[in-house]
Design a protein around this motif. Sequence first.
Motif, PDB file in Angstrom:
ATOM      1  N   GLU A  37       0.967  -1.178   0.328  1.00 47.62           N
ATOM      2  CA  GLU A  37      -0.046   0.145  -0.023  1.00 47.62           C
ATOM      3  C   GLU A  37       0.686   1.168  -0.073  1.00 47.62           C
ATOM      4  O   GLU A  37       0.473   2.222  -0.687  1.00 47.62           O
ATOM      5  CB  GLU A  37      -1.082   0.159   1.302  1.00 47.62           C
ATOM      6  CG  GLU A  37      -1.765   1.186   1.206  1.00 47.62           C
ATOM      7  CD  GLU A  37      -2.847   1.163   2.430  1.00 47.62           C
ATOM      8  OE1 GLU A  37      -3.574   2.288   2.708  1.00 47.62           O
ATOM      9  OE2 GLU A  37      -2.796   0.118   3.100  1.00 47.62           O
ATOM     10  N   CYS A  38       1.886   1.245   0.739  1.00 52.40           N
ATOM     11  CA  CYS A  38       2.893   2.338   0.897  1.00 52.40           C
ATOM     12  C   CYS A  38       3.352   2.533  -0.498  1.00 52.40           C
ATOM     13  O   CYS A  38       3.737   3.908  -1.101  1.00 52.40           O
ATOM     14  CB  CYS A  38       3.738   2.058   2.059  1.00 52.40           C
ATOM     15  SG  CYS A  38       4.940   3.634   2.299  1.00 52.40           S
ATOM     16  N   ALA A  39       3.983   1.666  -1.065  1.00 52.51           N
ATOM     17  CA  ALA A  39       4.584   1.685  -2.397  1.00 52.51           C
ATOM     18  C   ALA A  39       3.949   2.244  -3.514  1.00 52.51           C
ATOM     19  O   ALA A  39       4.139   3.298  -4.009  1.00 52.51           O
ATOM     20  CB  ALA A  39       5.218   0.317  -2.766  1.00 52.51           C
ATOM     21  N   TRP A  40       2.599   1.759  -3.294  1.00 55.57           N
ATOM     22  CA  TRP A  40       1.451   1.983  -4.510  1.00 55.57           C
ATOM     23  C   TRP A  40       1.149   3.535  -4.255  1.00 55.57           C
ATOM     24  O   TRP A  40       1.237   4.534  -5.206  1.00 55.57           O
ATOM     25  CB  TRP A  40       0.240   1.283  -4.281  1.00 55.57           C
ATOM     26  CG  TRP A  40       0.049   0.141  -5.373  1.00 55.57           C
ATOM     27  CD1 TRP A  40       0.179  -0.898  -5.109  1.00 55.57           C
ATOM     28  CD2 TRP A  40       0.262   0.417  -6.908  1.00 55.57           C
ATOM     29  NE1 TRP A  40       0.123  -1.757  -6.300  1.00 55.57           N
ATOM     30  CE2 TRP A  40       0.348  -0.927  -7.273  1.00 55.57           C
ATOM     31  CE3 TRP A  40       0.327   1.601  -7.695  1.00 55.57           C
ATOM     32  CZ2 TRP A  40       0.230  -1.197  -8.805  1.00 55.57           C
ATOM     33  CZ3 TRP A  40       0.434   1.028  -9.113  1.00 55.57           C
ATOM     34  CH2 TRP A  40       0.266   0.020  -9.526  1.00 55.57           C
ATOM     35  N   VAL A  62       6.906  -7.322  -8.161  1.00 54.03           N
ATOM     36  CA  VAL A  62       7.914  -7.733  -6.860  1.00 54.03           C
ATOM     37  C   VAL A  62       8.820  -9.018  -7.276  1.00 54.03           C
ATOM     38  O   VAL A  62       8.227  -9.852  -7.812  1.00 54.03           O
ATOM     39  CB  VAL A  62       7.225  -7.860  -5.701  1.00 54.03           C
ATOM     40  CG1 VAL A  62       8.096  -8.716  -4.511  1.00 54.03           C
ATOM     41  CG2 VAL A  62       6.420  -6.841  -5.027  1.00 54.03           C
ATOM     42  N   LEU A  63      10.048  -8.913  -7.376  1.00 50.09           N
ATOM     43  CA  LEU A  63      10.815 -10.036  -7.336  1.00 50.09           C
ATOM     44  C   LEU A  63      11.253 -10.589  -6.043  1.00 50.09           C
ATOM     45  O   LEU A  63      11.459 -11.946  -6.028  1.00 50.09           O
ATOM     46  CB  LEU A  63      12.321  -9.634  -8.107  1.00 50.09           C
ATOM     47  CG  LEU A  63      13.163 -10.580  -8.426  1.00 50.09           C
ATOM     48  CD1 LEU A  63      12.807 -11.793  -9.277  1.00 50.09           C
ATOM     49  CD2 LEU A  63      14.442  -9.886  -8.728  1.00 50.09           C
ATOM     50  N   ARG A  93      15.821  -3.207 -12.966  1.00 51.80           N
ATOM     51  CA  ARG A  93      15.367  -3.433 -11.413  1.00 51.80           C
ATOM     52  C   ARG A  93      15.563  -2.143 -10.878  1.00 51.80           C
ATOM     53  O   ARG A  93      16.253  -1.006 -11.055  1.00 51.80           O
ATOM     54  CB  ARG A  93      16.533  -4.311 -11.070  1.00 51.80           C
ATOM     55  CG  ARG A  93      16.555  -5.734 -11.265  1.00 51.80           C
ATOM     56  CD  ARG A  93      17.652  -6.567 -10.508  1.00 51.80           C
ATOM     57  NE  ARG A  93      17.486  -7.858 -11.235  1.00 51.80           N
ATOM     58  CZ  ARG A  93      17.721  -8.921 -10.260  1.00 51.80           C
ATOM     59  NH1 ARG A  93      17.797  -9.068  -8.925  1.00 51.80           N
ATOM     60  NH2 ARG A  93      17.558 -10.181 -10.568  1.00 51.80           N
ATOM     61  N   MET A  94      14.892  -2.198  -9.519  1.00 52.93           N
ATOM     62  CA  MET A  94      14.762  -1.075  -8.630  1.00 52.93           C
ATOM     63  C   MET A  94      14.429  -1.606  -7.300  1.00 52.93           C
ATOM     64  O   MET A  94      13.596  -2.743  -7.243  1.00 52.93           O
ATOM     65  CB  MET A  94      13.438  -0.195  -8.885  1.00 52.93           C
ATOM     66  CG  MET A  94      13.257   1.041  -8.142  1.00 52.93           C
ATOM     67  SD  MET A  94      11.906   1.929  -8.699  1.00 52.93           S
ATOM     68  CE  MET A  94      10.487   1.028  -8.009  1.00 52.93           C
ATOM     69  N   THR A 115      12.782  -5.817  -4.076  1.00 57.23           N
ATOM     70  CA  THR A 115      13.363  -5.559  -5.302  1.00 57.23           C
ATOM     71  C   THR A 115      12.095  -5.854  -6.487  1.00 57.23           C
ATOM     72  O   THR A 115      11.439  -6.724  -6.238  1.00 57.23           O
ATOM     73  CB  THR A 115      14.515  -6.678  -5.588  1.00 57.23           C
ATOM     74  OG1 THR A 115      15.515  -6.370  -4.666  1.00 57.23           O
ATOM     75  CG2 THR A 115      15.189  -6.478  -7.130  1.00 57.23           C
ATOM     76  N   PHE A 116      12.088  -4.848  -7.413  1.00 54.83           N
ATOM     77  CA  PHE A 116      11.128  -4.884  -8.046  1.00 54.83           C
ATOM     78  C   PHE A 116      11.754  -5.184  -9.515  1.00 54.83           C
ATOM     79  O   PHE A 116      13.000  -4.751  -9.797  1.00 54.83           O
ATOM     80  CB  PHE A 116      10.419  -3.596  -8.324  1.00 54.83           C
ATOM     81  CG  PHE A 116       9.544  -3.190  -7.047  1.00 54.83           C
ATOM     82  CD1 PHE A 116       8.044  -3.507  -7.100  1.00 54.83           C
ATOM     83  CD2 PHE A 116      10.075  -2.427  -6.034  1.00 54.83           C
ATOM     84  CE1 PHE A 116       7.273  -3.393  -6.010  1.00 54.83           C
ATOM     85  CE2 PHE A 116       9.286  -2.310  -4.906  1.00 54.83           C
ATOM     86  CZ  PHE A 116       8.080  -2.754  -4.813  1.00 54.83           C
TER      87      PHE A 116
END
Length: 145
Positions: A37-40, A62-63, A93-94, A115-116
């Motif tokens: 939720e925070c990331a979105w 998400v990885l 990647r991020m 890691t995304f």
Amino acid sequence: MSWDYPAPYILPLCAKPADIDEFDHVNNAVYVHWMEECAWQHSIDLGLGFAEYQALDRGMAVLRHEIDYLLSAYEGEQLEMATWIAHSDQRIRMDRYFQLRRVADGATLLRAKTTFVCIELSSGRPKRMPPAFVEGYGAVMLPPA
């Protein structure tokens, strides 16, 4: 309240009865939901919500999660989840960092790294980040240590 890194995006939270498990504290899976939720919310704040993802046919998936659960949260507690874009190769990647703190005493309850990877929504395959991702996420990236 001090944070691990400067200029976080902060999402206020409150532990609700539905978040509590048999051990009478917030269930570990709820923390993951709060991170999502925070990331979105941070992405939306940067102008990169799901509508933009769809228009670009790209998304960040998400990885890997690395989570350190340090202290428990309990029903009714006011909390704040902070996030930062920690690193990006500006291709695929991020990394995002997270820190969850209890408002009442400032105690850190969780630290995490996600890691995304950038994917093409239409195929689900990894694809290079579009310029909007490089610019939007890169604008708030932590400086190298």
